[in-house]
Motif scaffolding. Structure first.
Motif, PDB file in Angstrom:
ATOM      1  N   LEU A   1       0.816  -1.209   0.000  1.00 25.63           N
ATOM      2  CA  LEU A   1       0.000   0.000   0.000  1.00 25.63           C
ATOM      3  C   LEU A   1       0.852   1.262   0.000  1.00 25.63           C
ATOM      4  O   LEU A   1       0.434   2.304  -0.521  1.00 25.63           O
ATOM      5  CB  LEU A   1      -0.919   0.015   1.222  1.00 25.63           C
ATOM      6  N   LEU A   2       2.062   1.178   0.569  1.00 26.10           N
ATOM      7  CA  LEU A   2       2.950   2.337   0.626  1.00 26.10           C
ATOM      8  C   LEU A   2       3.727   2.553  -0.673  1.00 26.10           C
ATOM      9  O   LEU A   2       4.232   3.662  -0.918  1.00 26.10           O
ATOM     10  CB  LEU A   2       3.956   2.173   1.774  1.00 26.10           C
ATOM     11  N   SER A   3       3.803   1.528  -1.511  1.00 24.40           N
ATOM     12  CA  SER A   3       4.677   1.582  -2.694  1.00 24.40           C
ATOM     13  C   SER A   3       4.090   2.364  -3.857  1.00 24.40           C
ATOM     14  O   SER A   3       4.800   2.701  -4.795  1.00 24.40           O
ATOM     15  CB  SER A   3       5.012   0.155  -3.161  1.00 24.40           C
ATOM     16  N   THR A   4       2.796   2.636  -3.822  1.00 21.88           N
ATOM     17  CA  THR A   4       2.158   3.352  -4.929  1.00 21.88           C
ATOM     18  C   THR A   4       1.342   4.525  -4.379  1.00 21.88           C
ATOM     19  O   THR A   4       1.038   4.590  -3.193  1.00 21.88           O
ATOM     20  CB  THR A   4       1.210   2.427  -5.719  1.00 21.88           C
ATOM     21  N   SER A   5       1.003   5.443  -5.276  1.00 25.08           N
ATOM     22  CA  SER A   5       0.214   6.613  -4.868  1.00 25.08           C
ATOM     23  C   SER A   5      -1.227   6.228  -4.564  1.00 25.08           C
ATOM     24  O   SER A   5      -1.878   6.832  -3.721  1.00 25.08           O
ATOM     25  CB  SER A   5       0.255   7.688  -5.961  1.00 25.08           C
ATOM     26  N   ASN A   6      -1.744   5.209  -5.267  1.00 28.64           N
ATOM     27  CA  ASN A   6      -3.095   4.709  -5.011  1.00 28.64           C
ATOM     28  C   ASN A   6      -3.021   3.372  -4.291  1.00 28.64           C
ATOM     29  O   ASN A   6      -1.946   2.820  -4.070  1.00 28.64           O
ATOM     30  CB  ASN A   6      -3.858   4.550  -6.329  1.00 28.64           C
ATOM     31  N   PHE A   7      -4.164   2.847  -3.924  1.00 30.45           N
ATOM     32  CA  PHE A   7      -4.204   1.542  -3.278  1.00 30.45           C
ATOM     33  C   PHE A   7      -4.418   0.469  -4.345  1.00 30.45           C
ATOM     34  O   PHE A   7      -5.511   0.336  -4.898  1.00 30.45           O
ATOM     35  CB  PHE A   7      -5.317   1.488  -2.232  1.00 30.45           C
ATOM     36  N   PRO A   8      -3.386  -0.324  -4.670  1.00 37.82           N
ATOM     37  CA  PRO A   8      -3.502  -1.311  -5.744  1.00 37.82           C
ATOM     38  C   PRO A   8      -4.376  -2.489  -5.357  1.00 37.82           C
ATOM     39  O   PRO A   8      -4.597  -2.761  -4.171  1.00 37.82           O
ATOM     40  CB  PRO A   8      -2.053  -1.749  -5.966  1.00 37.82           C
ATOM     41  N   VAL A   9      -4.850  -3.208  -6.375  1.00 39.62           N
ATOM     42  CA  VAL A   9      -5.682  -4.394  -6.145  1.00 39.62           C
ATOM     43  C   VAL A   9      -4.804  -5.631  -5.982  1.00 39.62           C
ATOM     44  O   VAL A   9      -4.989  -6.423  -5.059  1.00 39.62           O
ATOM     45  CB  VAL A   9      -6.690  -4.593  -7.293  1.00 39.62           C
ATOM     46  N   ILE A  10      -3.825  -5.797  -6.870  1.00 36.15           N
ATOM     47  CA  ILE A  10      -2.941  -6.957  -6.796  1.00 36.15           C
ATOM     48  C   ILE A  10      -1.602  -6.552  -6.197  1.00 36.15           C
ATOM     49  O   ILE A  10      -1.201  -5.387  -6.259  1.00 36.15           O
ATOM     50  CB  ILE A  10      -2.733  -7.618  -8.183  1.00 36.15           C
ATOM     51  N   ALA A  11      -0.911  -7.518  -5.608  1.00 42.84           N
ATOM     52  CA  ALA A  11       0.387  -7.262  -4.977  1.00 42.84           C
ATOM     53  C   ALA A  11       1.500  -7.588  -5.969  1.00 42.84           C
ATOM     54  O   ALA A  11       1.695  -8.749  -6.333  1.00 42.84           O
ATOM     55  CB  ALA A  11       0.522  -8.110  -3.722  1.00 42.84           C
ATOM     56  N   THR A  12       2.221  -6.571  -6.397  1.00 38.71           N
ATOM     57  CA  THR A  12       3.323  -6.774  -7.348  1.00 38.71           C
ATOM     58  C   THR A  12       4.672  -6.363  -6.771  1.00 38.71           C
ATOM     59  O   THR A  12       5.708  -6.718  -7.327  1.00 38.71           O
ATOM     60  CB  THR A  12       3.080  -5.971  -8.631  1.00 38.71           C
ATOM     61  N   TYR A  13       4.680  -5.621  -5.668  1.00 37.32           N
ATOM     62  CA  TYR A  13       5.934  -5.208  -5.033  1.00 37.32           C
ATOM     63  C   TYR A  13       6.395  -6.234  -4.008  1.00 37.32           C
ATOM     64  O   TYR A  13       7.584  -6.506  -3.887  1.00 37.32           O
ATOM     65  CB  TYR A  13       5.763  -3.836  -4.362  1.00 37.32           C
ATOM     66  N   GLY A  14       5.492  -6.784  -3.264  1.00 29.26           N
ATOM     67  CA  GLY A  14       5.821  -7.816  -2.291  1.00 29.26           C
ATOM     68  C   GLY A  14       5.290  -9.164  -2.727  1.00 29.26           C
ATOM     69  O   GLY A  14       4.834  -9.337  -3.857  1.00 29.26           O
ATOM     70  N   PHE A  15       5.394 -10.144  -1.819  1.00 23.33           N
ATOM     71  CA  PHE A  15       4.891 -11.506  -2.087  1.00 23.33           C
ATOM     72  C   PHE A  15       5.494 -12.098  -3.357  1.00 23.33           C
ATOM     73  O   PHE A  15       4.840 -12.824  -4.099  1.00 23.33           O
ATOM     74  CB  PHE A  15       3.364 -11.500  -2.176  1.00 23.33           C
ATOM     75  N   GLY A  16       6.770 -11.768  -3.637  1.00 19.35           N
ATOM     76  CA  GLY A  16       7.453 -12.360  -4.777  1.00 19.35           C
ATOM     77  C   GLY A  16       6.977 -11.857  -6.121  1.00 19.35           C
ATOM     78  O   GLY A  16       7.143 -12.555  -7.122  1.00 19.35           O
ATOM     79  N   ASN A  17       6.378 -10.671  -6.189  1.00 17.22           N
ATOM     80  CA  ASN A  17       5.855 -10.084  -7.440  1.00 17.22           C
ATOM     81  C   ASN A  17       4.839 -10.993  -8.117  1.00 17.22           C
ATOM     82  O   ASN A  17       4.727 -11.008  -9.344  1.00 17.22           O
ATOM     83  CB  ASN A  17       6.998  -9.783  -8.431  1.00 17.22           C
ATOM     84  N   THR A  18       4.078 -11.742  -7.322  1.00 22.31           N
ATOM     85  CA  THR A  18       3.197 -12.768  -7.893  1.00 22.31           C
ATOM     86  C   THR A  18       1.830 -12.242  -8.302  1.00 22.31           C
ATOM     87  O   THR A  18       1.019 -12.993  -8.840  1.00 22.31           O
ATOM     88  CB  THR A  18       2.981 -13.906  -6.873  1.00 22.31           C
ATOM     89  N   GLY A  19       1.540 -10.964  -8.039  1.00 26.81           N
ATOM     90  CA  GLY A  19       0.216 -10.448  -8.356  1.00 26.81           C
ATOM     91  C   GLY A  19      -0.867 -11.015  -7.462  1.00 26.81           C
ATOM     92  O   GLY A  19      -2.030 -11.138  -7.869  1.00 26.81           O
ATOM     93  N   ASN A  20      -0.498 -11.316  -6.224  1.00 24.58           N
ATOM     94  CA  ASN A  20      -1.434 -11.905  -5.270  1.00 24.58           C
ATOM     95  C   ASN A  20      -2.550 -10.921  -4.930  1.00 24.58           C
ATOM     96  O   ASN A  20      -2.320  -9.719  -4.837  1.00 24.58           O
ATOM     97  CB  ASN A  20      -0.668 -12.294  -4.002  1.00 24.58           C
ATOM     98  N   LEU A  21      -3.759 -11.441  -4.719  1.00 30.87           N
ATOM     99  CA  LEU A  21      -4.904 -10.621  -4.335  1.00 30.87           C
ATOM    100  C   LEU A  21      -5.097 -10.610  -2.817  1.00 30.87           C
ATOM    101  O   LEU A  21      -6.218 -10.493  -2.322  1.00 30.87           O
ATOM    102  CB  LEU A  21      -6.184 -11.144  -4.998  1.00 30.87           C
ATOM    103  N   VAL A  22      -3.992 -10.700  -2.079  1.00 32.34           N
ATOM    104  CA  VAL A  22      -4.074 -10.820  -0.627  1.00 32.34           C
ATOM    105  C   VAL A  22      -4.772  -9.617   0.005  1.00 32.34           C
ATOM    106  O   VAL A  22      -5.502  -9.766   0.988  1.00 32.34           O
ATOM    107  CB  VAL A  22      -2.659 -11.011  -0.029  1.00 32.34           C
ATOM    108  N   ASN A  23      -4.589  -8.421  -0.549  1.00 31.99           N
ATOM    109  CA  ASN A  23      -5.226  -7.242   0.033  1.00 31.99           C
ATOM    110  C   ASN A  23      -6.687  -7.092  -0.372  1.00 31.99           C
ATOM    111  O   ASN A  23      -7.354  -6.136   0.037  1.00 31.99           O
ATOM    112  CB  ASN A  23      -4.444  -5.982  -0.319  1.00 31.99           C
ATOM    113  N   VAL A  24      -7.180  -8.018  -1.186  1.00 31.93           N
ATOM    114  CA  VAL A  24      -8.620  -8.120  -1.443  1.00 31.93           C
ATOM    115  C   VAL A  24      -9.237  -9.121  -0.485  1.00 31.93           C
ATOM    116  O   VAL A  24     -10.296  -8.883   0.096  1.00 31.93           O
ATOM    117  CB  VAL A  24      -8.896  -8.542  -2.901  1.00 31.93           C
ATOM    118  N   PHE A  25      -8.546 -10.241  -0.285  1.00 29.69           N
ATOM    119  CA  PHE A  25      -9.079 -11.298   0.569  1.00 29.69           C
ATOM    120  C   PHE A  25      -8.773 -11.081   2.051  1.00 29.69           C
ATOM    121  O   PHE A  25      -9.385 -11.707   2.909  1.00 29.69           O
ATOM    122  CB  PHE A  25      -8.525 -12.655   0.127  1.00 29.69           C
TER     123      PHE A  25
END
Length: 557
Positions: free
Chosen positions: A51-75
């Motif tokens: 959440l800190l890595s971008t100006s907006n709140f992203p849907v998928i995780a691309t900076y952490g969690f191994g750049n896997t595009g995880n939807l952890v912040n949705v679930f």
């Protein structure tokens, strides 16, 4: 007027004591200027960093969690993280603000306990004992320190409101607002605790109907009103959750850890932890109720039996629930009988410790009511506060003094915040079930290119990740280490040109290219619900506020 003056005095006194005790527990942060490295710290650190890595709140995780595009912040709920993120972005000092944020939930727990006690017309010493014993109990501090289970820790702040509000609704004494605030707090804190609580409340409702041999339709109407309000205000979380849960091919695997039979701590491990007031032992974590709560449970059982006429059926029910909750955390409960059942989703029986703690805290305050002398009550209240704080501070000190056995216990400081435990990464949760078999591949940047395993590191952007790869041949097949949650919500390009993608056998995004030099970008396109679910929640919150104002206005006439 006299009663109002006494109430204000007791409120101001309790408020001062709550602030003072919360500040006392800041001793360790002031001394070490760090957060203890608990088991789940890197997981929640990664969620926060995303959440800190971008100006907006992203849907998928691309900076952490191994750049896997995880939807952890949705679930996994992030609503309570927003104020923390804004504070860190504005004023920096992330570890300081995380500590303040976590401490604020200490205060919130104290005030919630005080609030629900006042709703039951309890005196100030009752409210004080119940609030402090519960808030600074061993298991809550363990959630905060050795486990770093932020979600579960936040959820425990709202349990008193849920139980108290539900009781009042069942007995037609109001309580709808208490129940709603408690449940929305749970929903925005921890999904598993919310599910457990809904199951417990349904069981409570069924038992109540059976015992009364009647259905109170007014009470059912009030519960439905709370449920409707919860659906409206909680839309920002549950609607995206449900949409992605249902649309993910092969379904969602909630966690990497799954047990067919739940295994509580052994008797010897529990005795070692409780007798030494330890959050960790030489062999494992020590997730128990702690020595104080266990001692108070035994004392309360004795007091209730010796003075049984003085306790209402409701108090006996609370004590019995606490005993059952403690029983569930021990090897005495036959968990093997529930082999493969739905209840195994809780993963660990020690999660019931918080329910035992809540029940014992209430019963302890209730037992003090047997004392007739006000001076004696004040003395025992003071003693209980001192013992509670002493046990809690001692347990934290022992944990911090324990020698580090793994990088998992590395503390989080201002100096290492930007690269905490680098190059380690947080474990992925909530991924396509198909991806479970190849977990150790895609989670660690392993792609499959033309049938071969290749380590491929992505460049993260907001809701997207890019990969550059030079091949010796023009026709290539890529199975990227990016999780695929939908067959239609991604936009994939190679060198700027759109490409078709498909759901691979690993549960990831696969595609074919016809160039030797490849610059592949996978971009997630937020759905309508992803973008505008907050609007529904905001409108629902506005309607509830309007309803509250109208209710107060009508009560004046």
């Amino acid at each position: 007027m006299i009663l109002k003056h006494r109430l204000r005095c007791s409120l101001s006194t309790n408020f001062f004591i709550f602030i003072l005790i919360t500040l006392v527990f800041q001793y360790f942060y002031v001394k070490y200027r760090s957060l203890p490295g608990g088991d789940d710290l890197i997981f929640h650190y990664a969620r926060l960093q995303e959440l800190l890595s971008t100006s907006n709140f992203p849907v998928i995780a691309t900076y952490g969690f191994g750049n896997t595009g995880n939807l952890v912040n949705v679930f996994y709920p992030v609503q309570f993280l927003y104020p923390l993120v804004w504070a860190i972005k504005l004023w920096k000092h992330p570890v300081l603000f995380i500590n303040c944020w976590l401490s604020a939930f200490h205060l919130l727990t104290l005030f919630n306990c005080d609030w629900i006690s006042r709703r039951f017309n309890k005196p100030y010493w009752f409210r004080l004992v119940f609030a402090v014993v519960y808030t600074f109990s061993f298991y809550r501090l363990q959630d905060l320190v050795s486990r770093a289970a932020w979600g579960e820790y936040l959820a425990t702040a709202f349990l008193p409101l849920v139980f108290g509000g539900f009781y009042l609704v069942l007995h037609q004494q109001g309580g709808r607002w208490l129940l709603f605030i408690g449940m929305i707090g749970l929903l925005f804190s921890h999904v598993l605790t919310t599910v457990m609580m809904i199951c417990l409340l349904l069981l409570w409702l069924i038992v109540d109907i059976i015992l009364k041999r009647d259905i109170n339709w007014k009470m059912i109407q009030h519960l439905l009103q709370v449920g409707l309000a919860l659906l409206g205000v909680g839309f920002i979380f549950w609607a995206p959750f449900l949409q992605h849960y249902l649309s993910t091919p092969t379904g969602i695997q909630a966690t990497q850890i799954h047990f067919s039979v739940l295994k509580p701590l052994s008797w010897s491990a529990q005795w070692l932890a409780i007798s030494h007031n330890q959050m960790i032992t030489a062999t494992s974590g020590a997730n128990t109720v702690g020595p104080l709560i266990l001692t108070l449970l035994i004392i309360n059982v004795i007091i209730f039996i010796l003075h049984w006429p003085y306790f209402s059926s409701s108090n006996w029910l609370i004590l019995g629930s606490g005993i059952i909750a403690f029983w569930l955390t021990t090897p005495a409960f036959p968990w093997r009988w529930l082999h493969g059942s739905f209840i195994n989703v809780i993963q660990f029986p020690f999660r019931f410790n918080i329910f035992a703690t809540l029940a014992v805290s209430w019963c302890t305050a209730q037992s003090l009511s047997l004392l007739s002398s006000k001076k004696v009550k004040k003395a025992w209240t003071f003693i209980l506060l001192i013992i509670t704080c002493g046990c809690g501070l001692t347990a934290i000190h022992q944990y911090l003094a324990w020698p580090l056995q793994s990088p998992n216990q590395q503390p989080l400081t201002e100096a290492n915040f930007s690269h905490y435990r680098y190059p380690d990464q947080a474990p992925n949760d909530y991924f396509p079930r198909q991806a479970l078999k190849s977990l150790n591949q895609w989670q660690y940047h392993w792609a499959r290119i033309n049938g071969r395993q290749v380590r491929l590191f992505g460049v993260p952007h907001a809701n997207s990740v890019s990969y550059r790869y030079h091949s010796k041949v023009a026709a290539n097949t890529f199975d990227l280490p990016v999780l695929c949650y939908s067959r239609s919500n991604y936009q994939v390009t190679n060198n700027g040109h759109p490409l078709a993608y498909y759901f691979s056998k690993r549960g990831t995004i696969a595609l074919k290219t016809r160039t030797k030099d490849n610059l592949i970008t996978v971009r997630y396109c937020p759905t309508l619900i992803d973008r505008f679910s907050w609007v529904v929640s905001l409108v629902s919150l506005g309607l509830l506020a309007l309803l509250l104002l109208l209710q107060q206005r009508l009560n004046k006439f």
